[in-house]
Design an enzyme around this catalytic site. Structure first.
Site, PDB file in Angstrom:
ATOM      1  N   ARG A   1       0.757  -1.102   0.458  1.00  0.00           N
ATOM      2  CA  ARG A   1       0.047   0.046  -0.331  1.00  0.00           C
ATOM      3  C   ARG A   1       0.785   1.557  -0.254  1.00  0.00           C
ATOM      4  NH1 ARG A   1      -1.629   3.255   4.174  1.00  0.00           N
ATOM      5  NH2 ARG A   1      -0.376   1.724   5.155  1.00  0.00           N
ATOM      6  N   THR A   2       1.557   1.500   0.582  1.00  0.00           N
ATOM      7  CA  THR A   2       2.736   2.426   1.344  1.00  0.00           C
ATOM      8  C   THR A   2       3.421   2.917  -0.440  1.00  0.00           C
ATOM      9  OG1 THR A   2       3.545   2.183   3.133  1.00  0.00           O
ATOM     10  CG2 THR A   2       4.799   3.306   1.868  1.00  0.00           C
TER      11      THR A   2
ATOM     12  N   LYS B   1      22.438  -9.941  -1.656  1.00  0.00           N
ATOM     13  CA  LYS B   1      23.616 -10.393  -1.295  1.00  0.00           C
ATOM     14  C   LYS B   1      24.916  -9.759  -0.494  1.00  0.00           C
ATOM     15  CE  LYS B   1      23.288 -10.372  -5.929  1.00  0.00           C
ATOM     16  NZ  LYS B   1      22.016  -9.529  -6.161  1.00  0.00           N
TER      17      LYS B   1
ATOM     18  N   ARG C   1      12.316   1.915   2.819  1.00  0.00           N
ATOM     19  CA  ARG C   1      11.451   0.925   3.821  1.00  0.00           C
ATOM     20  C   ARG C   1      12.421   0.307   3.895  1.00  0.00           C
ATOM     21  NH1 ARG C   1       5.489   1.418   5.469  1.00  0.00           N
ATOM     22  NH2 ARG C   1       5.385  -0.435   6.520  1.00  0.00           N
TER      23      ARG C   1
ATOM     24  N   HIS D   1       7.014   6.591  10.123  1.00  0.00           N
ATOM     25  CA  HIS D   1       6.532   6.669   9.132  1.00  0.00           C
ATOM     26  C   HIS D   1       5.943   8.164   9.275  1.00  0.00           C
ATOM     27  CE1 HIS D   1       4.265   5.277   5.829  1.00  0.00           C
ATOM     28  NE2 HIS D   1       3.623   4.469   6.341  1.00  0.00           N
TER      29      HIS D   1
END
Ligand SMILES: [Zn+2]
Lengths: 309, 142
Positions: A55-56, A84, A105, A133
Site C-alpha cells: 500500500r505504501t 547479497k 522502507r 513513518h
C-alpha cells in the site's frame, strides 16, 4: 548541484509553517490535477522497499506517476542487493546515480537516516521498523485539515493498540503542536499508551487527555476517531489475542453514538476492526484518507525536489 | 597539592571516582597514544571524596577527546599542564553528542546489522542526562 538535499526522516522535521505550505500545495494539487500532470517529467523516484508494504509503495508510485515522473525500485529484500549483503550506505551511493529522489522502507530502525547520509538525492523515510513513518502522519494531518477545515479545537479519539502503534505515537507528537487538541485514548489495559508518551509528551506539554477502556463510552465526545489494527504478533498467546481483538470493533451500532460530523480515520489495511457496514457511512473517511496520502506525497516530492509549478 | 612533576605538556585528570580510572584509560584510548607517559594512581586519599583515582598523561594538549570524559563523569577535574605548571583547569559539561563510546542495545536498530556504522548518541534530555541513539532514538540505559 552541490546543494545538500533535504530529506524527510521524522514528521517533526517540518515546522508547523512548513507543514502549512505542504498541505496548501496538496490542496492545490487536489483541485488542479492537470496543472501538475507533467511537473516531474524526466524525474525518477526510486522505491527501495527492504520489506514489503504494497500500500505504501503504490501510494508513492502513484504520486510520482501523477506528476509525470517515472519509478524504479524493488519491493522486498529478496529481490534486492541487500540479499547479497550490500549495505544501505552502498546501495544509496549507487541509487543516487540512477534516481532523483528515493523512498526507503526498512525493517531496521534508523536505516533511512543512514541512507540519507550517503545520498546526494532527497530521501524519504517510508517506514523504519517501529520507529517512524512520517508520510503516514502527514497523510493523517492533511486528512483532518481537509475534511475538518482546520487542525484545532478537536477531540481526537485514538483507538486500538496504543502501546506498540507507531502511527498513533507519531500522530500525537504532531498534533500537540496545534491549538486546543484533546485526546481520548481508547485501549485495553494491556495495550495502553506507553509512559514515554503519557509522561514525556502529554503531561509535560499540558495536553488534556483521558484514558478509557470502552469505545462506546468515548464515542459521543469525539470529533475524530482514529482506529488502528490490533496486531496478532503483539500478543504472547493466541488466547489473549482472541479475547481482546473483539473489544474495539467499530460497527454501525457504535456509530449511532457518534456526532453527525465525526470522522473515522484508519491508516489501513484493516483486518476486522472496522466492520464493512461502516464503509457507506459518510463519516467513514479512511478511503479518502488513502487518496490524501497520494496528494501529500505528490506535494512532498515537489517540495523536496524544489520544483515550483 | 597535586604532584605534576615530570609532565612537560599534558593532562592531570583528578577526582576520578575510585575504580573508574581503567575505564577512562580505555575510553580515552590512552593505550593508543604513540608516545608519552601515562600514569594511573588508584585509591589515592582525597579530602573531598575519601578515595579517588588520578590519571596523568603526557601528550599534546589537544590529543584527548574531553567530551567523552564529560559523558563518563562531569565531576572529574581536568588540569592542563604546560612546562610543569597547571595553566588551565577545564570544567566538563555533558557533551551534546558522543561517538563510539557506548553501543545501541536495540536489536531492531540499523547499527545491529551494519557494523561499520559509527555508534552515535545525542543528549536528548540534560535534566535526566538521557542519551539517545542517533539512528533509532532508543534511550541508552547503563
Ligand atoms: Zn539504535
Amino acid at each position: 548541484m552541490d546543494k545538500k538535499p533535504r530529506h524527510l526522516m521524522n514528521p517533526l522535521d517540518f515546522s508547523v509553517e512548513e507543514l502549512e505550505s505542504l498541505m496548501d500545495l496538496a490542496k492545490d494539487i487536489e483541485a488542479n490535477r492537470e496543472k501538475y500532470a507533467h511537473a516531474c517529467a524526466g524525474k525518477k523516484l526510486a522505491t527501495l522497499f527492504y520489506e514489503p508494504s504494497t500500500r505504501t509503495r503504490l501510494s508513492f508510485e502513484a504520486a510520482m506517476l501523477n506528476l509525470g515522473g517515472s519509478v524504479l525500485g524493488f519491493a522486498s529484500e529478496d529481490s534486492s542487493s541487500a540479499a547479497k549483503g550490500e549495505s544501505v550506505s552502498d546501495t544509496l551511493s549507487v541509487v543516487s546515480c540512477y534516481a532523483d529522489i528515493c523512498a526507503i522502507r526498512h525493517p531496521k530502525e534508523g536505516a533511512p537516516l543512514v541512507a540519507s547520509q550517503h545520498a546526494s538525492i532527497p530521501v524519504i523515510n517510508a517506514g523504519d521498523g517501529g520507529h517512524q513513518h512520517p508520510t503516514q502522519t502527514l497523510t493523517d494531518l492533511l486528512t483532518i485539515r481537509s475534511l475538518d477545515g482546520k487542525i484545532e479545537n478537536l477531540v481526537i479519539g485514538l483507538c486500538g493498540d496504543l502501546k506498540f502503534g507507531r502511527t498513533v505515537h507519531s500522530l500525537i507528537n504532531a498534533l500537540i503542536r496545534y491549538p486546543n487538541i484533546r485526546f481520548v485514548l481508547i485501549s485495553p489495559p494491556e495495550l495502553r499508551i506507553p509512559d514515554y508518551i503519557r509522561e514525556d509528551v502529554l503531561i509535560k506539554n499540558d495536553i488534556p487527555f483521558e484514558e478509557v477502556i470502552k469505545l462506546e463510552e468515548a464515542m459521543p465526545s469525539l470529533d475524530i476517531l482514529y482506529m488502528t489494527r490490533v496486531q496478532k504478533e503483539r500478543f504472547f498467546n493466541e488466547e489473549d489475542y482472541l479475547r481482546m481483538k473483539g473489544y474495539y470493533i467499530l460497527d454501525k451500532k457504535k456509530m449511532t453514538l457518534a456526532k453527525d460530523n465525526m470522522l473515522v480515520l484508519h491508516p489501513l489495511p484493516r483486518v476486522n476492526e472496522i466492520s464493512v457496514e461502516v464503509d457507506e457511512d459518510p463519516r467513514a473517511a479512511y478511503f479518502r484518507q488513502a487518496q490524501y496520502g497520494v496528494y501529500i506525497r505528490m506535494a512532498l516530492i515537489l517540495t523536496l525536489l524544489d520544483i515550483k509549478v | 597539592m597535586l604532584n605534576i612533576s615530570g609532565i612537560q605538556e599534558g593532562y592531570v585528570l583528578d577526582h576520578i571516582k575510585a575504580g573508574m580510572s581503567l575505564r577512562i584509560y580505555h575510553d580515552l584510548k590512552l593505550d593508543k597514544l604513540t608516545k608519552g607517559t601515562v600514569a594511573i594512581i588508584m585509591n589515592a586519599v582525597s579530602n573531598k571524596m575519601g578515595t579517588k583515582d588520578i590519571i596523568k598523561v603526557e601528550c599534546p594538549v589537544d590529543a584527548i577527546d574531553l567530551d567523552i570524559l564529560g559523558y563518563i563523569d562531569h565531576n572529574i577535574t581536568v588540569n592542563i599542564i604546560k612546562d610543569d605548571k597547571i595553566i588551565e583547569k577545564r570544567a566538563l559539561t555533558l557533551p551534546k553528542e558522543i561517538r563510539n563510546v557506548i553501543k545501541c542495545k536495540n536489536p531492531r536498530c540499523i547499527t545491529s546489522i551494519e557494523q561499520e556504522l559509527d555508534q552515535v548518541f545525542f543528549l536528548s534530555d540534560p535534566d535526566t542526562e538521557t542519551y539517545r541513539c542517533k539512528y533509532c532514538e532508543t534511550a541508552y540505559n547503563n
